[in-house]
Design a protein around this motif. Structure first.
Motif, short mmCIF file in Angstrom:
data_model
loop_
_atom_site.label_atom_id
_atom_site.label_comp_id
_atom_site.label_asym_id
_atom_site.label_seq_id
_atom_site.Cartn_x
_atom_site.Cartn_y
_atom_site.Cartn_z
N GLY A 135 10.14 11.63 1.56
CA GLY A 135 9.36 12.77 2.00
C GLY A 135 8.12 12.30 2.75
O GLY A 135 8.19 11.47 3.64
N SER A 136 6.98 12.82 2.33
CA SER A 136 5.73 12.47 3.00
C SER A 136 5.08 11.23 2.40
O SER A 136 4.01 10.80 2.84
N ARG A 137 5.72 10.62 1.40
CA ARG A 137 5.16 9.45 0.73
C ARG A 137 5.76 8.17 1.33
O ARG A 137 6.97 8.02 1.44
N PHE A 138 4.88 7.25 1.74
CA PHE A 138 5.31 5.99 2.33
C PHE A 138 4.77 4.82 1.51
O PHE A 138 3.64 4.88 1.00
N GLN A 139 5.57 3.78 1.40
CA GLN A 139 5.13 2.55 0.76
C GLN A 139 5.45 1.38 1.69
O GLN A 139 6.56 1.29 2.22
N ILE A 183 0.86 -1.18 0.00
CA ILE A 183 0.00 0.00 0.00
C ILE A 183 0.90 1.23 0.00
O ILE A 183 2.02 1.22 0.52
N THR A 184 0.41 2.29 -0.60
CA THR A 184 1.13 3.55 -0.68
C THR A 184 0.23 4.66 -0.16
O THR A 184 -0.97 4.68 -0.45
N PHE A 185 0.79 5.57 0.61
CA PHE A 185 -0.02 6.67 1.16
C PHE A 185 0.90 7.84 1.47
O PHE A 185 2.13 7.73 1.47
N ARG A 186 0.30 8.98 1.77
CA ARG A 186 1.04 10.18 2.14
C ARG A 186 0.52 10.69 3.48
O ARG A 186 -0.66 10.53 3.81
N VAL A 187 1.42 11.28 4.25
CA VAL A 187 1.00 11.96 5.48
C VAL A 187 0.86 13.44 5.17
O VAL A 187 1.64 14.00 4.41
N GLU A 188 -0.15 14.05 5.72
CA GLU A 188 -0.43 15.46 5.45
C GLU A 188 -0.46 16.25 6.76
O GLU A 188 -0.91 15.74 7.79
N PRO A 189 0.00 17.52 6.73
CA PRO A 189 0.64 18.21 5.60
C PRO A 189 2.11 17.84 5.50
O PRO A 189 2.69 17.30 6.43
N ASP A 190 2.70 18.14 4.38
CA ASP A 190 4.12 17.84 4.16
C ASP A 190 4.96 18.85 4.94
O ASP A 190 5.03 20.02 4.58
N ASP A 191 5.58 18.38 6.04
CA ASP A 191 6.37 19.26 6.91
C ASP A 191 7.70 18.56 7.20
O ASP A 191 7.72 17.49 7.82
N THR A 192 8.79 19.18 6.78
CA THR A 192 10.10 18.53 6.89
C THR A 192 10.48 18.23 8.33
O THR A 192 10.97 17.13 8.64
N LYS A 193 10.27 19.18 9.24
CA LYS A 193 10.64 18.98 10.64
C LYS A 193 9.82 17.86 11.27
O LYS A 193 10.35 17.01 12.01
N ARG A 194 8.52 17.85 11.00
CA ARG A 194 7.67 16.81 11.57
C ARG A 194 8.02 15.44 11.00
O ARG A 194 8.00 14.44 11.72
N LEU A 195 8.37 15.38 9.73
CA LEU A 195 8.76 14.11 9.12
C LEU A 195 10.07 13.60 9.71
O LEU A 195 10.23 12.39 9.94
N GLU A 211 -1.93 -2.25 6.80
CA GLU A 211 -2.96 -1.28 7.18
C GLU A 211 -2.71 -0.79 8.61
O GLU A 211 -2.90 0.39 8.92
N ALA A 212 -2.31 -1.73 9.49
CA ALA A 212 -2.04 -1.34 10.88
C ALA A 212 -0.86 -0.39 10.94
O ALA A 212 -0.87 0.58 11.70
N VAL A 213 0.18 -0.66 10.14
CA VAL A 213 1.35 0.22 10.10
C VAL A 213 0.99 1.60 9.57
O VAL A 213 1.43 2.62 10.08
N LYS A 214 0.16 1.63 8.54
CA LYS A 214 -0.30 2.91 7.99
C LYS A 214 -1.00 3.73 9.07
O LYS A 214 -0.73 4.93 9.25
N ASN A 215 -1.91 3.09 9.81
CA ASN A 215 -2.63 3.78 10.87
C ASN A 215 -1.68 4.26 11.97
O ASN A 215 -1.83 5.37 12.51
#
Length: 388
Positions: free
Chosen positions: A66-70, A28-40, A79-83
């Motif tokens: 970046g904010s994109r995870f696979q 699965i592929t998803f992004r975390v929002e918003p894209d923030d370098t320090k938070r990432l 799914e558990a890891v994504k959550n």
């Protein structure tokens, strides 16, 4: 032996992902929002150490740029890891510093294989799982801790029994602080038996207070976390908080206070009865202990072991039994506890087998003696019959 799952360097993540997609059964592929370098950076940790920790626990491959995870691997786990990643990223919005300890606590919520598909992304804490203290909010982790809080809030007398590191004492102190802040009680009394474990009190340096304080240090540490050391000192001076050895409880009646008896496995039967009969009107008592770590002299029965049998079935008394899987300290602590349990079970099995063999030999010897005795006693009679 631990299995390590590599997390590729983010600069080459896309090319690695393309090469590995054909071999993955699920992904699965998803992004975390918003894209923030320090938070990432906070989320991923130095050299992606936090992501590796999650990947190793779930036996998955996690790639990010970046904010994109696979995530590659079992779909339910993915799914558990994504959550979990989304939940951790949300925590960074509040300024929370993501640490290996925090990740370890959250990973414990997915300890069972069949629970991997449970949603962990909710950021609204259930009030039943949260304890509010002046300096921090403490959240119960796992079914046993949640049940522990529930029984403490519902019963006047509660027992928390289980291995070290399961949060028995810390949660009890947190509940006491919460009750004090809500004016549900007027005082907190924290009690421990000052049982010597290898060193004699008389040979330790200092006066009586200095000799006793080390036994009570874990309780002070918990209070300092929740109230601050200055506030704790002021409350101790005003007698709102009292930390004392169990021996000082004799003859007292404890009314309108929150009483915690810690390390209760080191009480005798008489001491436990004495403590329980101190509880007065408007008070609540929590007794914690680990029956596998008894420091009493040989031949002296633990008051905790005894009272669990005595009070079994008595209405209005709460009991929570923690397991090794509830340990919330460093993962190595759980491994140590498991190893000791395994060794002690094997040792008991050997001891039982030896005892059974000794019993069998004793029975055989007894039977042989009885047979010999029967022969000896029967000989004169048979001779007299032959004479006749």
């Amino acid at each position: 032996m631990s299995e390590t799952t590599a997390v590729p360097d983010t600069e080459h993540a896309d090319s690695d992902n393309n090469n590995s997609n054909g071999n993955a059964k699920h992904g699965i592929t998803f992004r975390v929002e918003p894209d923030d370098t320090k938070r990432l950076a906070n989320l991923c940790g130095q050299l992606d150490s936090h992501i590796k920790q999650i990947a190793n626990h779930f036996k998955l491959k996690i790639y990010n740029r970046g904010s994109r995870f696979q995530i590659e691997g079992d779909l339910g786990k993915a799914e558990a890891v994504k959550n979990l990643i989304n939940r951790l990223y949300h925590e960074t919005h509040n300024g929370t510093v993501i640490t290996p300890d925090l990740i370890h606590l959250l990973l414990r919520e997915a300890k069972a294989e069949h629970a991997y598909n449970r949603t962990k992304s909710s950021v609204n804490h259930d009030e039943a799982k949260v304890i509010k203290t002046p300096r921090m909010m403490i959240q119960a982790r796992g079914d046993h801790q949640i049940g522990y809080l529930k029984t403490i809030r519902e019963n006047v007398l509660n027992f928390g029994v289980g291995p070290a590191g399961t949060g028995k004492t810390y949660l009890a102190v947190a509940c006491a602080v919460e009750a004090l802040m809500r004016d549900e009680v007027s005082r907190i009394l924290l009690v421990r038996p000052a049982v010597e474990a290898g060193e004699k009190l008389g040979f330790l340096p200092g006066d009586l207070s200095q000799k006793i304080d080390p036994y009570l240090r874990p309780l002070y540490d918990a209070l300092n976390d929740m109230l601050g050391s200055e506030q704790v000192e002021k409350m101790i001076e005003r007698n709102i908080i009292e930390v004392a050895p169990l021996a000082y409880m004799r003859g007292r009646t404890l009314s309108h206070c929150y009483v915690i008896l810690d390390e209760s496995q080191n009480t005798t039967r008489e001491q436990m009865k004495m403590f329980l009969t101190r509880i007065g009107f408007g008070s609540k008592a929590v007794v914690t202990g680990d029956i596998t770590q008894i420091d009493l002299p040989r031949g002296v029965q633990s008051g905790l072991r005894h009272v669990l049998d005595v009070l079994e079935g008595v209405e209005g008394i709460g009991l929570t039994r923690f397991a090794n899987s509830d340990v919330v300290r460093h993962p190595m602590v759980q491994k140590v506890v498991d190893a000791y349990d395994k060794f002690e079970r094997a040792e008991k099995k050997r001891s039982d087998a030896k005892h059974a063999e000794q019993k069998r030999i004793a029975l055989e010897q007894s039977a042989q003696l009885q047979a010999t005795h029967a022969i000896l006693t029967a000989t004169p009679d048979s001779k007299s019959e032959q004479d006749k």
